[in-house]
Design an enzyme around this catalytic site. Structure first.
Site, PDB file in Angstrom:
ATOM      1  N   LYS A  91      16.600  -2.259  -4.782  1.00  0.00           N
ATOM      2  CA  LYS A  91      16.613  -0.427  -5.188  1.00  0.00           C
ATOM      3  C   LYS A  91      15.170  -0.351  -5.767  1.00  0.00           C
ATOM      4  O   LYS A  91      14.974  -1.108  -6.739  1.00  0.00           O
ATOM      5  CB  LYS A  91      17.391  -0.828  -6.003  1.00  0.00           C
ATOM      6  CG  LYS A  91      19.424  -0.763  -5.415  1.00  0.00           C
ATOM      7  CD  LYS A  91      19.961   0.459  -6.913  1.00  0.00           C
ATOM      8  CE  LYS A  91      21.772  -0.234  -5.434  1.00  0.00           C
ATOM      9  NZ  LYS A  91      21.567  -1.147  -4.914  1.00  0.00           N
ATOM     10  N   ASP A 125      17.267   0.629  -0.221  1.00  0.00           N
ATOM     11  CA  ASP A 125      18.932   1.037  -0.238  1.00  0.00           C
ATOM     12  C   ASP A 125      17.911   2.620  -1.178  1.00  0.00           C
ATOM     13  O   ASP A 125      17.300   2.657  -1.763  1.00  0.00           O
ATOM     14  CB  ASP A 125      19.876   0.244  -1.730  1.00  0.00           C
ATOM     15  CG  ASP A 125      19.863  -0.434  -1.721  1.00  0.00           C
ATOM     16  OD1 ASP A 125      20.315  -0.875  -0.379  1.00  0.00           O
ATOM     17  OD2 ASP A 125      20.337  -1.197  -1.941  1.00  0.00           O
ATOM     18  N   GLN A 155      21.858   9.640   3.727  1.00  0.00           N
ATOM     19  CA  GLN A 155      22.348   9.799   3.082  1.00  0.00           C
ATOM     20  C   GLN A 155      23.532  11.249   3.694  1.00  0.00           C
ATOM     21  O   GLN A 155      22.861  12.274   3.454  1.00  0.00           O
ATOM     22  CB  GLN A 155      22.967  10.008   1.053  1.00  0.00           C
ATOM     23  CG  GLN A 155      22.441   8.693   0.659  1.00  0.00           C
ATOM     24  CD  GLN A 155      21.891   9.050  -0.219  1.00  0.00           C
ATOM     25  OE1 GLN A 155      21.207  10.182  -0.787  1.00  0.00           O
ATOM     26  NE2 GLN A 155      21.850   8.246  -1.179  1.00  0.00           N
ATOM     27  N   ARG A 177      19.973   2.700   7.872  1.00  0.00           N
ATOM     28  CA  ARG A 177      21.621   2.586   7.618  1.00  0.00           C
ATOM     29  C   ARG A 177      21.790   4.444   7.107  1.00  0.00           C
ATOM     30  O   ARG A 177      21.158   4.795   6.423  1.00  0.00           O
ATOM     31  CB  ARG A 177      21.583   2.072   5.924  1.00  0.00           C
ATOM     32  CG  ARG A 177      23.126   1.865   5.502  1.00  0.00           C
ATOM     33  CD  ARG A 177      23.158   1.017   4.144  1.00  0.00           C
ATOM     34  NE  ARG A 177      22.637   0.213   4.092  1.00  0.00           N
ATOM     35  CZ  ARG A 177      22.190  -0.426   3.057  1.00  0.00           C
ATOM     36  NH1 ARG A 177      21.600   0.082   2.501  1.00  0.00           N
ATOM     37  NH2 ARG A 177      21.604  -2.237   3.303  1.00  0.00           N
TER      38      ARG A 177
HETATM   39  C1  FAD Z   1      26.841  -1.367   3.610  1.00  0.00           C
HETATM   40  C2  FAD Z   1      26.736  -0.527   2.667  1.00  0.00           C
HETATM   41  C3  FAD Z   1      25.565   0.240   1.661  1.00  0.00           C
HETATM   42  C4  FAD Z   1      25.676   0.801   1.293  1.00  0.00           C
HETATM   43  N1  FAD Z   1      23.684   1.273   0.778  1.00  0.00           N
HETATM   44  C5  FAD Z   1      24.013   2.876  -0.103  1.00  0.00           C
HETATM   45  C6  FAD Z   1      22.832   3.215  -0.798  1.00  0.00           C
HETATM   46  O1  FAD Z   1      21.797   2.180  -0.258  1.00  0.00           O
HETATM   47  N2  FAD Z   1      23.188   4.464  -1.535  1.00  0.00           N
HETATM   48  C7  FAD Z   1      23.917   4.747  -1.521  1.00  0.00           C
HETATM   49  O2  FAD Z   1      24.058   5.923  -1.704  1.00  0.00           O
HETATM   50  N3  FAD Z   1      25.321   4.643  -1.198  1.00  0.00           N
HETATM   51  C8  FAD Z   1      25.244   3.271  -0.352  1.00  0.00           C
HETATM   52  N4  FAD Z   1      26.162   2.997   0.070  1.00  0.00           N
HETATM   53  C9  FAD Z   1      27.689   3.829  -0.788  1.00  0.00           C
HETATM   54  C10 FAD Z   1      28.415   5.106   0.333  1.00  0.00           C
HETATM   55  O3  FAD Z   1      27.444   6.061   0.271  1.00  0.00           O
HETATM   56  C11 FAD Z   1      29.634   5.283   0.319  1.00  0.00           C
HETATM   57  O4  FAD Z   1      29.503   5.283  -1.555  1.00  0.00           O
HETATM   58  C12 FAD Z   1      30.813   4.481   0.505  1.00  0.00           C
HETATM   59  O5  FAD Z   1      30.391   3.124   1.495  1.00  0.00           O
HETATM   60  C13 FAD Z   1      32.069   4.925   0.645  1.00  0.00           C
HETATM   61  O6  FAD Z   1      31.938   5.962   1.765  1.00  0.00           O
HETATM   62  P1  FAD Z   1      32.892   5.611   3.011  1.00  0.00           P
HETATM   63  O7  FAD Z   1      31.743   6.263   4.047  1.00  0.00           O
HETATM   64  O8  FAD Z   1      33.298   4.438   2.695  1.00  0.00           O
HETATM   65  O9  FAD Z   1      33.615   6.780   3.380  1.00  0.00           O
HETATM   66  P2  FAD Z   1      35.393   6.617   1.893  1.00  0.00           P
HETATM   67  O10 FAD Z   1      35.835   7.767   2.550  1.00  0.00           O
HETATM   68  O11 FAD Z   1      34.839   6.944   0.315  1.00  0.00           O
HETATM   69  O12 FAD Z   1      35.963   5.407   1.840  1.00  0.00           O
HETATM   70  C14 FAD Z   1      37.026   5.331   3.418  1.00  0.00           C
HETATM   71  C15 FAD Z   1      37.914   4.829   3.248  1.00  0.00           C
HETATM   72  O13 FAD Z   1      37.168   3.509   2.348  1.00  0.00           O
HETATM   73  C16 FAD Z   1      38.241   2.338   1.408  1.00  0.00           C
HETATM   74  N5  FAD Z   1      36.844   2.655   0.488  1.00  0.00           N
HETATM   75  C17 FAD Z   1      35.911   2.497   0.335  1.00  0.00           C
HETATM   76  N6  FAD Z   1      35.057   2.500  -0.616  1.00  0.00           N
HETATM   77  C18 FAD Z   1      36.177   1.542  -1.104  1.00  0.00           C
HETATM   78  C19 FAD Z   1      36.132   0.805  -2.449  1.00  0.00           C
HETATM   79  N7  FAD Z   1      34.338   0.973  -2.984  1.00  0.00           N
HETATM   80  N8  FAD Z   1      37.149  -0.337  -2.644  1.00  0.00           N
HETATM   81  C20 FAD Z   1      38.179   0.034  -1.691  1.00  0.00           C
HETATM   82  N9  FAD Z   1      37.741   1.139  -0.715  1.00  0.00           N
HETATM   83  C21 FAD Z   1      36.810   1.360  -1.421  1.00  0.00           C
HETATM   84  C22 FAD Z   1      39.140   4.033   1.060  1.00  0.00           C
HETATM   85  O14 FAD Z   1      40.076   3.246   1.480  1.00  0.00           O
HETATM   86  C23 FAD Z   1      38.832   5.035   1.779  1.00  0.00           C
HETATM   87  O15 FAD Z   1      39.753   5.728   1.854  1.00  0.00           O
HETATM   88  C24 FAD Z   1      26.431   1.841   1.125  1.00  0.00           C
HETATM   89  C25 FAD Z   1      27.441   1.898   2.291  1.00  0.00           C
HETATM   90  C26 FAD Z   1      28.496   0.978   2.436  1.00  0.00           C
HETATM   91  C27 FAD Z   1      29.140   0.389   2.727  1.00  0.00           C
END
Ligand code: FAD
Length: 302
Positions: A91, A125, A155, A177
């Protein structure tokens, strides 16, 4: 539910650290490089590649920056020595973005020079909106020099992202990503509606594929994952053209399903001594995660 999650997020700092640790454990490899390396080995043996992230953003002292650089270098050396399949993720605010942006960009460049020697790639990130332009600028700058060793993140909740991807698309190889975004951004710059974010996510994914870019499809959302399966078919993609990405400890049944279907998958592995501050900050930034933490208290990570 939102109010309930905010309430939990605000009271969590008063929960004993050891208890937060029990729940956070499933999302973190541990405190030390050895913990991260052991987790990478385990996931590599399951068929996933990884990306390792040292916890501790918003760094405000030179000594902390130097410590961060040292730990990342040691981690990359270990990854290379043990012949593991893992990139690193870092980051900008861990590398001095809060102190001096020029120095931060130079620190990140040094990391990529080191990573290239070890044949490891680096993902920058994406943090919250004050760093969006800066991060994309560093990426664009360094992409020319290190096209095979640098990636960044976009994002889907940001209204500007489709435009950003269009602009990036003008200039050669691009590995991005694609995530929804984790920070609590103002409504004038970010979509708040889940359906709108998902719609934008798929539009951006399609744009990236039309332009021939390599997407890291980073989500745990069934709807998006199943839509992505269809899009991959529609574009006749091979395993070299894309990957899925997930966070350590989240939705392991989905992780198994993606792998069983033969898709490439990268797992994001946070580790480090500053796990407690990291956990609390994440909760404050996005109280919705508090719901997951509370669920974890009752199920103890199962
Ligand atoms: C590999 C990776 C790298 C990332 N890098 C960044 C970045 O650089 N900057 C940034 O702003 N964001 C980053 N994120 C976070 C991302 O933006 C989301 O906030 C996060 O992934 C939750 O979104 P979702 O697409 O899984 O959907 P959501 O709708 O939030 O989640 C879908 C389902 O997944 C499950 N879930 C999601 N998160 C969790 C958790 N923490 N614990 C348990 N269950 C959960 C729940 O069951 C939910 O219903 C990253 C995510 C991933 C997977």
């Amino acid at each position: 539910m939102k109010l309930f999650n905010s309430l939990i997020a605000n009271t969590l700092p008063y929960v004993p650290k050891s208890l937060v640790g029990v729940v956070s454990k499933r999302y973190l490899a541990g405190e030390y490089i050895e913990d991260a390396i052991a987790t990478v080995k385990m996931l590599n043996s399951e068929g996933a590649v990884c990306t390792v992230d040292l916890l501790g953003e918003f760094v405000t002292s030179e000594s902390e920056i130097q410590k961060t650089i040292d730990v990342y270098k040691k981690t990359m050396t270990k990854i290379s020595e043990e012949n593991l399949s893992s990139s690193i993720s870092l980051k900008p605010t861990s590398f001095g973005a809060l102190i001096d942006r020029k120095e931060c960009a130079s620190n990140i460049r040094d990391m990529i020079v080191f990573a290239k020697e070890k044949n490891i790639s680096v993902t920058i990130d994406m943090e919250d909106h004050p760093y969006t332009d800066f991060t994309l600028e560093i990426y664009n700058q360094l992409r020319k020099e290190f096209p095979d060793h640098i990636r960044t993140v976009v994002q889907a909740y940001l209204k500007r992202t489709l435009d950003d991807v269009q602009k990036l698309a003008v200039e050669g190889k691009c590995c991005l990503r694609l995530c929804k975004g984790i920070y609590n951004e103002p409504a004038d710059i970010a979509y708040k509606d889940r359906n709108k974010i998902n719609e934008n996510y798929l539009q951006i994914l399609r744009l990236m594929l039309h332009k021939g870019y390599y997407p890291g499809i980073a989500t745990h959302d069934d709807y998006l994952v199943y839509k992505a399966f269809k899009i991959i078919e529609e574009f006749s993609l091979t395993k070299e053209d894309y990957e899925f990405q997930m966070l350590l400890g989240v939705r392991s049944e989905l992780r198994k399903e993606i792998l069983a279907k033969g898709h490439p998958l990268r797992i994001y592995i946070p580790f480090g001594e500053r796990w407690y501050e990291y956990s609390l900050r994440r909760l404050k930034e996005n109280p919705n995660i508090a719901g997951h933490i509370v669920k974890g208290f009752f199920t103890f990570g199962r």
